[in-house]
Scaffold this active site. Sequence first.
Site, PDB file in Angstrom:
ATOM      1  N   ILE A  45      13.398   7.794  11.331  1.00 19.87           N
ATOM      2  CA  ILE A  45      14.591   7.608  10.489  1.00 19.87           C
ATOM      3  C   ILE A  45      15.103   8.752   9.822  1.00 19.87           C
ATOM      4  O   ILE A  45      16.354   9.284   9.616  1.00 19.87           O
ATOM      5  CB  ILE A  45      13.985   6.725   9.325  1.00 19.87           C
ATOM      6  CG1 ILE A  45      13.797   5.280  10.050  1.00 19.87           C
ATOM      7  CG2 ILE A  45      15.087   6.699   8.392  1.00 19.87           C
ATOM      8  CD1 ILE A  45      13.073   4.099   8.922  1.00 19.87           C
ATOM      9  N   ASN A  74      12.378  10.854   1.979  1.00 20.63           N
ATOM     10  CA  ASN A  74      12.092   9.808   3.195  1.00 20.63           C
ATOM     11  C   ASN A  74      10.517  10.099   3.559  1.00 20.63           C
ATOM     12  O   ASN A  74      10.174   9.133   4.593  1.00 20.63           O
ATOM     13  CB  ASN A  74      13.204  10.332   4.261  1.00 20.63           C
ATOM     14  CG  ASN A  74      12.649   9.730   5.739  1.00 20.63           C
ATOM     15  OD1 ASN A  74      12.885   8.735   6.085  1.00 20.63           O
ATOM     16  ND2 ASN A  74      12.129  10.407   6.533  1.00 20.63           N
ATOM     17  N   ALA A  75       9.911  11.162   3.462  1.00 13.87           N
ATOM     18  CA  ALA A  75       8.847  11.502   4.026  1.00 13.87           C
ATOM     19  C   ALA A  75       7.676  10.349   3.679  1.00 13.87           C
ATOM     20  O   ALA A  75       7.660   9.982   2.639  1.00 13.87           O
ATOM     21  CB  ALA A  75       8.094  13.024   3.630  1.00 13.87           C
ATOM     22  N   GLY A  76       6.940   9.755   4.635  1.00 10.30           N
ATOM     23  CA  GLY A  76       6.028   8.598   4.577  1.00 10.30           C
ATOM     24  C   GLY A  76       5.035   8.692   5.602  1.00 10.30           C
ATOM     25  O   GLY A  76       5.350   9.003   6.818  1.00 10.30           O
ATOM     26  N   THR A 132       1.529   6.075   7.003  1.00 13.42           N
ATOM     27  CA  THR A 132       0.856   4.625   6.894  1.00 13.42           C
ATOM     28  C   THR A 132      -0.657   5.044   7.032  1.00 13.42           C
ATOM     29  O   THR A 132      -1.062   5.918   7.825  1.00 13.42           O
ATOM     30  CB  THR A 132       1.385   3.420   7.929  1.00 13.42           C
ATOM     31  OG1 THR A 132       1.303   4.047   8.940  1.00 13.42           O
ATOM     32  CG2 THR A 132       2.695   2.936   7.487  1.00 13.42           C
ATOM     33  N   GLN A 190       2.856  -6.402   2.405  1.00 12.50           N
ATOM     34  CA  GLN A 190       2.386  -6.732   3.747  1.00 12.50           C
ATOM     35  C   GLN A 190       0.793  -6.833   3.946  1.00 12.50           C
ATOM     36  O   GLN A 190       0.086  -5.897   3.330  1.00 12.50           O
ATOM     37  CB  GLN A 190       2.846  -5.579   4.661  1.00 12.50           C
ATOM     38  CG  GLN A 190       2.476  -5.507   5.829  1.00 12.50           C
ATOM     39  CD  GLN A 190       3.060  -6.732   6.674  1.00 12.50           C
ATOM     40  OE1 GLN A 190       3.997  -7.400   6.767  1.00 12.50           O
ATOM     41  NE2 GLN A 190       2.124  -7.371   7.899  1.00 12.50           N
ATOM     42  N   TYR A 214       0.429   1.220   1.080  1.00 13.97           N
ATOM     43  CA  TYR A 214       1.963   1.480   1.511  1.00 13.97           C
ATOM     44  C   TYR A 214       2.600   0.715   0.562  1.00 13.97           C
ATOM     45  O   TYR A 214       3.740   1.336  -0.181  1.00 13.97           O
ATOM     46  CB  TYR A 214       2.045   1.126   2.949  1.00 13.97           C
ATOM     47  CG  TYR A 214       3.442   1.452   3.432  1.00 13.97           C
ATOM     48  CD1 TYR A 214       3.570   2.884   3.945  1.00 13.97           C
ATOM     49  CD2 TYR A 214       4.290   0.678   3.501  1.00 13.97           C
ATOM     50  CE1 TYR A 214       4.902   3.150   4.679  1.00 13.97           C
ATOM     51  CE2 TYR A 214       5.531   0.987   4.086  1.00 13.97           C
ATOM     52  CZ  TYR A 214       5.773   2.201   4.646  1.00 13.97           C
ATOM     53  OH  TYR A 214       6.983   2.666   5.224  1.00 13.97           O
ATOM     54  N   PRO A 229      14.341  -0.179   4.261  1.00 11.71           N
ATOM     55  CA  PRO A 229      14.655  -0.580   5.780  1.00 11.71           C
ATOM     56  C   PRO A 229      13.375  -1.579   6.211  1.00 11.71           C
ATOM     57  O   PRO A 229      12.535  -1.663   5.557  1.00 11.71           O
ATOM     58  CB  PRO A 229      14.226   0.799   6.602  1.00 11.71           C
ATOM     59  CG  PRO A 229      14.251   1.742   5.403  1.00 11.71           C
ATOM     60  CD  PRO A 229      13.820   1.290   4.236  1.00 11.71           C
TER      61      PRO A 229
HETATM   62  N1  CAA Z   1      -1.255 -11.820   8.142  1.00 17.39           N
HETATM   63  C1  CAA Z   1      -2.415 -12.629   8.396  1.00 17.39           C
HETATM   64  N2  CAA Z   1      -3.428 -12.282   9.054  1.00 17.39           N
HETATM   65  C2  CAA Z   1      -3.469 -11.291   9.563  1.00 17.39           C
HETATM   66  C3  CAA Z   1      -2.222 -10.332   9.648  1.00 17.39           C
HETATM   67  C4  CAA Z   1      -1.141 -10.844   9.005  1.00 17.39           C
HETATM   68  N3  CAA Z   1       0.076 -10.264   9.150  1.00 17.39           N
HETATM   69  N4  CAA Z   1      -2.396  -9.277  10.468  1.00 17.39           N
HETATM   70  C5  CAA Z   1      -3.847  -9.419  10.884  1.00 17.39           C
HETATM   71  N5  CAA Z   1      -4.169 -10.663  10.370  1.00 17.39           N
HETATM   72  C6  CAA Z   1      -5.853 -11.103  10.292  1.00 17.39           C
HETATM   73  C7  CAA Z   1      -6.069 -11.000  11.992  1.00 17.39           C
HETATM   74  O1  CAA Z   1      -5.892 -12.316  12.832  1.00 17.39           O
HETATM   75  C8  CAA Z   1      -7.545 -10.796  11.934  1.00 17.39           C
HETATM   76  O2  CAA Z   1      -8.158 -12.164  11.576  1.00 17.39           O
HETATM   77  P1  CAA Z   1      -9.426 -12.387  12.010  1.00 17.39           P
HETATM   78  O3  CAA Z   1     -10.710 -11.796  11.397  1.00 17.39           O
HETATM   79  O4  CAA Z   1      -9.804 -14.039  11.849  1.00 17.39           O
HETATM   80  O5  CAA Z   1      -9.562 -12.435  13.565  1.00 17.39           O
HETATM   81  C9  CAA Z   1      -7.701 -10.045  10.714  1.00 17.39           C
HETATM   82  O6  CAA Z   1      -6.455 -10.475   9.856  1.00 17.39           O
HETATM   83  C10 CAA Z   1      -7.721  -8.515  11.036  1.00 17.39           C
HETATM   84  O7  CAA Z   1      -9.018  -8.214  11.000  1.00 17.39           O
HETATM   85  P2  CAA Z   1      -9.580  -6.924  11.930  1.00 17.39           P
HETATM   86  O8  CAA Z   1     -10.691  -6.528  11.544  1.00 17.39           O
HETATM   87  O9  CAA Z   1      -9.060  -7.227  13.320  1.00 17.39           O
HETATM   88  O10 CAA Z   1      -8.470  -5.844  11.201  1.00 17.39           O
HETATM   89  P3  CAA Z   1      -8.396  -4.355  11.595  1.00 17.39           P
HETATM   90  O11 CAA Z   1      -9.514  -3.610  10.587  1.00 17.39           O
HETATM   91  O12 CAA Z   1      -8.745  -4.018  13.124  1.00 17.39           O
HETATM   92  O13 CAA Z   1      -7.042  -3.923  11.155  1.00 17.39           O
HETATM   93  C11 CAA Z   1      -4.380  -4.111  11.280  1.00 17.39           C
HETATM   94  C12 CAA Z   1      -6.073  -4.409  11.818  1.00 17.39           C
HETATM   95  C13 CAA Z   1      -4.614  -2.463  10.659  1.00 17.39           C
HETATM   96  C14 CAA Z   1      -4.318  -4.834  10.297  1.00 17.39           C
HETATM   97  C15 CAA Z   1      -3.561  -4.252  12.345  1.00 17.39           C
HETATM   98  O14 CAA Z   1      -3.440  -5.693  12.559  1.00 17.39           O
HETATM   99  C16 CAA Z   1      -2.337  -3.919  11.878  1.00 17.39           C
HETATM  100  O15 CAA Z   1      -2.026  -2.454  12.159  1.00 17.39           O
HETATM  101  N6  CAA Z   1      -1.355  -4.642  11.261  1.00 17.39           N
HETATM  102  C17 CAA Z   1       0.007  -4.465  11.121  1.00 17.39           C
HETATM  103  C18 CAA Z   1       0.069  -3.912   9.586  1.00 17.39           C
HETATM  104  C19 CAA Z   1       2.045  -3.798   9.426  1.00 17.39           C
HETATM  105  O16 CAA Z   1       2.400  -4.628   9.589  1.00 17.39           O
HETATM  106  N7  CAA Z   1       1.837  -2.498   9.141  1.00 17.39           N
HETATM  107  C20 CAA Z   1       3.256  -2.010   8.950  1.00 17.39           C
HETATM  108  C21 CAA Z   1       3.482  -0.546   9.788  1.00 17.39           C
HETATM  109  S1  CAA Z   1       5.258  -0.259   9.902  1.00 17.39           S
HETATM  110  C22 CAA Z   1       5.723   0.288   8.256  1.00 17.39           C
HETATM  111  O17 CAA Z   1       5.150   0.138   7.574  1.00 17.39           O
HETATM  112  C23 CAA Z   1       7.200   0.789   8.311  1.00 17.39           C
HETATM  113  C24 CAA Z   1       8.048  -0.288   7.244  1.00 17.39           C
HETATM  114  O18 CAA Z   1       8.087   0.278   6.171  1.00 17.39           O
HETATM  115  C25 CAA Z   1       8.342  -1.554   7.618  1.00 17.39           C
END
Ligand code: CAA
Length: 240
Positions: free
Chosen positions: A14, A82-84, A86, A141, A147, A177
């Site tokens: 971005i 803007n720097a960020g 996760t 989130q 974050y 965003p």
């Molecule tokens: N809601 C509910 N449950 C969720 C979920 C959600 N959004 N995401 C994962 N879960 C659940 C999984 O199904 C899993 O459940 P079970 O244990 O029953 O299987 C559990 O939570 C996750 O357990 P894990 O041990 O597998 O988790 P992990 O330690 O491996 O971590 C994670 C995985 C880091 C959460 C990975 O799923 C991830 O990266 N998720 C995305 C998080 C996200 O949306 N980040 C945004 C990044 S982009 C950004 O930040 C830019 C912006 O400004 C928009």
Amino acid sequence: MSRVALVTGGSRGIGAAISQALKAAGHTVAATYAGNDEAAAKFTEETGIKTYKWNVADYDSSKAGIAQVEADLGPIEIVVANAGITRDAPFHKMTPEQWHQVIDTNLTGVFNTIHPIWPGMRERKFGRIVVISSINGQKGQFAQVNYAATKAGDLGIVKSLAQEGARAGITANAICPGYIGTDMVMAVPEKVRESIIAQIPAGRLGEPEEIARCVTFLTADDAGFINGSTISANGAQFFV
Ligand code: CAA
């Protein structure tokens, strides 16, 4: 009017789109980066935009870097924090280190970027400050306690700065965003990313240029009465 603009994290994602949009709007742009020398050199080669390397989490480095930009280009009148980063993890697995890394870069980094520039803006009676927050600062989130805390904090920063700067001709606004097609979002596991896209009424990720458009709007000379506001650009995923 042509002004000097600083964009932190301005050579990728971005930030790169913001740097280029501000240049296209006629400004002289300095883009900072933290570590990726190769990407920064390529960015400068392709765009002609100067890059500067410092860690926004460190106050002294930020202050020295900003002094260097001002010595090279002149007083900074537009700043885009803007720097960020996760460091996503479910809360029960989140380490103090993950917490502090994100707080230091995303929240303290905003303080470190704006604080050294603020006195000059006050003296010159002009400034445009934009902080890039996130949809996840508005709604929270899963796996982003750290974050989301920083991005919600950004909104408090701009609302406070807006009140302090209003009589000095300085505006401070935030952009939230949604999910944009950058390296940060592409690093989310594919299955999770697909489930996120399914929640976006637009049916797609946003483009970095769609965030940059908000920045050129907020930083224009005639945007002086837009102050302390938050623009959401998220494909209708979430309304405040
Ligand atoms: N809601 C509910 N449950 C969720 C979920 C959600 N959004 N995401 C994962 N879960 C659940 C999984 O199904 C899993 O459940 P079970 O244990 O029953 O299987 C559990 O939570 C996750 O357990 P894990 O041990 O597998 O988790 P992990 O330690 O491996 O971590 C994670 C995985 C880091 C959460 C990975 O799923 C991830 O990266 N998720 C995305 C998080 C996200 O949306 N980040 C945004 C990044 S982009 C950004 O930040 C830019 C912006 O400004 C928009």
